[in-house]
Design a protein around this motif. Structure first.
Motif, PDB file in Angstrom:
ATOM      1  N   LYS A   1     -29.748  81.226  40.044  1.00 49.27           N
ATOM      2  CA  LYS A   1     -29.984  80.392  38.864  1.00 49.27           C
ATOM      3  C   LYS A   1     -31.278  79.597  39.010  1.00 49.27           C
ATOM      4  O   LYS A   1     -32.058  79.471  38.054  1.00 49.27           O
ATOM      5  CB  LYS A   1     -28.805  79.450  38.652  1.00 49.27           C
TER       6      LYS A   1
ATOM      7  N   LEU B   1     -34.340  82.321  38.947  1.00 53.09           N
ATOM      8  CA  LEU B   1     -34.594  82.902  37.630  1.00 53.09           C
ATOM      9  C   LEU B   1     -35.020  81.848  36.625  1.00 53.09           C
ATOM     10  O   LEU B   1     -35.794  82.130  35.704  1.00 53.09           O
ATOM     11  CB  LEU B   1     -33.347  83.633  37.143  1.00 53.09           C
ATOM     12  N   GLY B   2     -34.501  80.624  36.783  1.00 51.56           N
ATOM     13  CA  GLY B   2     -34.888  79.554  35.869  1.00 51.56           C
ATOM     14  C   GLY B   2     -36.354  79.195  35.966  1.00 51.56           C
ATOM     15  O   GLY B   2     -36.891  78.540  35.068  1.00 51.56           O
TER      16      GLY B   2
ATOM     17  N   VAL C   1     -37.514  83.078  30.715  1.00 54.97           N
ATOM     18  CA  VAL C   1     -36.100  82.930  31.067  1.00 54.97           C
ATOM     19  C   VAL C   1     -35.731  81.454  31.012  1.00 54.97           C
ATOM     20  O   VAL C   1     -36.416  80.612  31.601  1.00 54.97           O
ATOM     21  CB  VAL C   1     -35.807  83.487  32.475  1.00 54.97           C
TER      22      VAL C   1
ATOM     23  N   LEU D   1     -32.080  78.669  30.940  1.00 55.44           N
ATOM     24  CA  LEU D   1     -30.694  78.573  31.380  1.00 55.44           C
ATOM     25  C   LEU D   1     -29.850  77.952  30.292  1.00 55.44           C
ATOM     26  O   LEU D   1     -30.330  77.172  29.468  1.00 55.44           O
ATOM     27  CB  LEU D   1     -30.596  77.734  32.658  1.00 55.44           C
TER      28      LEU D   1
ATOM     29  N   ASP E   1     -23.232  81.546  36.344  1.00 61.40           N
ATOM     30  CA  ASP E   1     -24.549  81.228  35.816  1.00 61.40           C
ATOM     31  C   ASP E   1     -24.744  81.856  34.438  1.00 61.40           C
ATOM     32  O   ASP E   1     -24.234  82.932  34.164  1.00 61.40           O
ATOM     33  CB  ASP E   1     -25.632  81.748  36.764  1.00 61.40           C
TER      34      ASP E   1
ATOM     35  N   TYR F   1     -27.788  83.012  31.874  1.00 66.24           N
ATOM     36  CA  TYR F   1     -29.207  83.253  31.703  1.00 66.24           C
ATOM     37  C   TYR F   1     -29.505  83.641  30.255  1.00 66.24           C
ATOM     38  O   TYR F   1     -28.694  84.281  29.583  1.00 66.24           O
ATOM     39  CB  TYR F   1     -29.675  84.396  32.621  1.00 66.24           C
TER      40      TYR F   1
ATOM     41  N   ARG G   1     -25.992  86.646  30.192  1.00 61.38           N
ATOM     42  CA  ARG G   1     -25.075  86.267  31.278  1.00 61.38           C
ATOM     43  C   ARG G   1     -24.268  87.458  31.787  1.00 61.38           C
ATOM     44  O   ARG G   1     -23.801  87.453  32.926  1.00 61.38           O
ATOM     45  CB  ARG G   1     -24.152  85.143  30.834  1.00 61.38           C
TER      46      ARG G   1
END
Length: 772
Positions: free
Chosen positions: A97, A100-101, A106, A108, A119, A121, A129
């Protein structure tokens, strides 16, 4: 691949101490002399066990680990962002998380619909997700994911159903795991300590046995308090074991086991929004209000068998079979603020208060098989790279919740009889009393008896897929890619009352989805292309396992107590881009213009037995660019940015028209740079930025009234720093300072504003990496 004397010699040379070269002027002069005479000098850099790495450029991946991408990433007509293990390690981030955030395009989300499983996404404005894959196979467990066993992360941008099947409206995330190798042996141990009681120990051991067998093991033990939010804490334990048997140069079998245990004690849901539009703001300096009985747990166990078989020159079979079980469970607490009352006197006062709690559990059982046959063939004078694919998956998710008997009430909400609505037994849980005095121990405010109830939902999808892809050189300049995939699925959903065990609904249907992907590239220089591509993706009615019949979140749209005859939601992506592989393939520059249109959106006007289906349509337009690799001999990095606009084009709710999508950041960009100051010392930093966003329900648009966002998430920019020193070939030390300026920032908001995830405060980590 057998280990020859030469290979062993090279591997040994590549581990020569950097510090020795830094401190010995004579060696440096000798190195310069040898370079002039053409001798090969290895400066103590590790041999990267990742077969997809670009050697000599630690942040750059050369190829995708997905065998269906037959060309290098620099020649693939699609935006694919790759985060290598080296980049992950330098960043100091560990949970997916967090990693990738920090990537462009991307964002969250929070656990919506009262759901806090794992998580969430969002890629280019679309839910992802359930679009997380591990080594090319969908991972249906919506768990908390860790990076300890990951070699690289591949983020495919834009609709991707021809590769990944149903869903993938905004893209897909593919985590590539560490695999055993016969190339060389190594044992690496990393041990970290830091602020907030942080400790983390991991090992990565690869050992060959003879000429044909290798074993690799990755182990993890980690624990920390949430920075500046103690007593909230995180705990991770993991093991990943990979065994490789290479029967011959043409046939190999790999068996893997992956196990992960994550446990967040008193998980922190951050803060909440207060005030009225247009003055909605996050409440600052809120204490940790999670209750001692709160938790967020995830257990994952999977086994995977892989076969790579070169049947004959130009004909290769890649086969993966996986069986896995995982379980998720949570009890969390949200907060809000407003007017409450003293039950004894009826006195009104303003305070923060906690809610009655959010709960859930899931047991996931899944089987998947995927076989891809690559056939390289000259036909009609053209070189074709065919991929014929067969896939079968069986995913089942049984879920339920917990019963919480809340007590310990210390204030009163605005309920009661007609004559005394504000006087009577307390029925709420407030941070302070009517005099403004805080409670003695906020974490034990709610006295709860947590009882796991039986299941209330059984969701299952079986899917059989056939695909064909072809990459063909039309000339020495033009290359075309085409892919077509058909997915036949059978979905069932059983709902029941888990206190009476009475079945309240049994739904099911089947359908076939057909999606395609086409790309055409033109080589404008030896290592540079421009390309155009078009791709589609489809989301099915009820495709989100965690949403049940909450149709606004991907749950089943019902009509007359049956699955509605809704069309699949269809996304179409158009993209124009360019890729330049520079500096002897050590730096990749990319840029792409894109437009994704999603139609037949199932909006979910209601959340009971009647839904609104196929009434929505939205569009995302933008440009994304990236630079990854070595800028100079000493400067490397990964930079990227996405600049996007979203718009609701059609909706059953007129007020949604022209609104942006929820949780959609118009601007996201990040930079991670590393400078090798000497052979032994390097330093660098990262910066990531997200523009302001607006919360709301997925697909139907952000919560905007009169042009003003009701649930705003402010923009933020966060900086990190790191430095590393290699003392010898055996060990180095790395210092990471995360959130260098200790900025208060927020990553996501619940659609009603009841909780707002807070980014981690400043954290300091010191990591020792040792090679045995």
């Amino acid at each position: 691949m057998a280990k020859t004397t030469l290979a062993v010699s090279i591997s040994t040379a590549m581990l020569m101490p950097l510090a020795a070269h830094a401190d010995n002027g004579a060696d440096t002069a000798a190195a310069e002399k040898d370079e002039k005479t053409g001798s090969v000098i290895i400066l103590g850099k590790r041999l990267d066990p990742n077969p997809n790495a670009e050697q000599g450029a630690a942040y750059k991946a050369k190829t995708s680990a997905d065998s269906r991408h037959t060309r290098p990433i620099a020649e693939t007509p699609q935006t694919i962002s790759v985060v290598t293990k080296a980049a992950i390690d330098d960043s100091g981030l560990t949970d997916l998380k967090q990693i990738l955030g920090a990537q462009p395009g991307v964002t969250l989300g929070t656990g919506e619909n009262g759901n806090a499983f794992g998580d969430r996404y969002i890629i280019r404005g679309q839910e992802a997700r359930s679009d997380v894959f591990v080594d090319g196979l969908r991972d249906p467990g919506m768990s908390t994911r860790e990076s300890f066993a990951i070699e690289q992360l591949e983020i495919s941008k834009g609709p991707n159903s021809s590769f990944a099947g149903r869903g993938t409206a905004g893209g897909a995330i593919n985590a590539i795991t560490k695999q055993a190798t016969l190339d060389h042996d190594f044992t690496r141990v990393s041990a970290a300590v830091g602020s907030d009681s942080h400790h983390r120990v991991s090992t990565d051991i690869n050992k060959g046995f003879g000429e044909n067998f290798a074993l690799r093991a990755n182990l993890l033990d980690a624990k920390e308090d949430v920075p500046d939010r103690s007593p909230s804490s995180r705990q991770r334990q993991g093991v990943a074991i990979s065994g490789l048997y290479e029967a011959s140069k043409d046939l190999s079998v790999t068996l893997d086991y992956y196990g992960l245990r994550t446990h967040d004690k008193m998980p922190d849901l951050g803060t909440y929004l207060s005030g009225t539009v247009p003055n909605r703001v996050a409440v600052t300096n809120i204490p940790v209000y999670a209750q001692q009985s709160d938790f967020l747990k995830s257990d994952v166990d999977t086994g995977t068998a892989r076969i790579n078989w070169t049947i004959q020159p130009g004909l290769k079979l890649t086969s993966l079979t996986r069986y896995g079980k995982s379980s998720n469970a949570y009890v969390t607490t949200g907060a809000s603020g407003g007017t409450r009352y003293d039950g004894a006197t009826g006195k009104a006062y303003t305070t923060s208060y906690i809610d009655s709690g959010h709960t859930g559990w899931q047991d996931i059982d899944y089987f998947a098989h995927q076989s891809n046959l690559r056939w390289d063939k000259q036909l009609g004078g053209l070189k074709h790279e065919f991929i014929f694919g067969l896939e079968y998956t069986d995913h089942q998710v049984v879920s339920g919740n917990y019963n919480l008997n809340n007590s310990g009430f210390n204030c009163r909400s605005a309920t009661g009889n007609a004559t005394s609505p504000f006087i009577g037994p307390n029925n709420a849980l407030c941070f302070t009393n009517s005099a403004g005095v805080p409670v003695a121990n906020l974490s034990t405010l709610a006295v709860r008896n947590v009882q796991r109830l039986s299941w209330n939902q059984d969701w299952r999808v079986k899917t059989t897929s056939l695909s064909v892809m072809d990459t063909v050189d039309l000339s020495d300049k033009f290359t075309a890619f085409g892919g077509l995939r058909a997915d036949y699925f059978d979905l069932s959903l059983v709902r029941r009352n888990n206190t009476t065990d009475v079945i309240t609904g049994s739904y099911g249907y089947n359908d076939t989805l057909v999606n395609g992907h086409f790309g055409l590239s033109y080589k404008v220089a030896k290592d540079a292309i421009v390309y155009a591509s078009a791709a589609t993706a489809q989301d099915i009615n009820g495709g989100e396992a965690d949403a049940g019949t909450a149709s606004g979140y991907g749950g089943a749209v019902l009509y007359n107590n049956q699955i509605a005859g809704a069309k699949p939601e269809t996304s179409t992506n158009l993209e124009l881009g360019t890729k330049w592989d520079l500096f002897d393939h050590k730096l990749l520059a990319t840029a792409a213009l894109f437009q994704t249109t999603k139609k037949d959106v199932m909006e979910g006007a209601n959340y009971d037995t009647i839904g609104t289906f196929n009434t929505g349509k939205n569009r995302v337009r933008g440009i994304e660019f990236g630079l990854v690799g070595n800028f100079t001999e000493n400067l490397s990095g990964q930079l990227g940015g996405a600049f996007m606009n979203s718009k609701v084009l059609a909706s059953a709710t007129a007020s949604n028209l022209n609104n942006p999508l929820s949780n959609f950041a118009k601007q996201t960009y990040s930079a991670q740079l590393k400078y090798q100051a000497t052979d032994a010392f390097s330093f660098g930093g990262t910066a990531r930025h997200e523009s302001d966003r607006c919360g709301g329900q997925p697909d139907t648009g952000a919560a905007v009234t009169g042009g003003v966002c009701q649930q705003p998430v402010p923009a933020f920019t966060v900086y990190d720093a790191f430095a590393s020193y290699r003392f010898s070939r055996r060990f180095d030390l790395r210092l990471n300072v995360l959130n260098l300026s200790n900025k208060d920032y927020y990553t996501a908001v619940y659609r009603a504003g009841f909780f707002m995830y807070k980014g981690d405060a400043r954290a300091v980590r010191l990591t020792l990496n040792y090679e045995l």
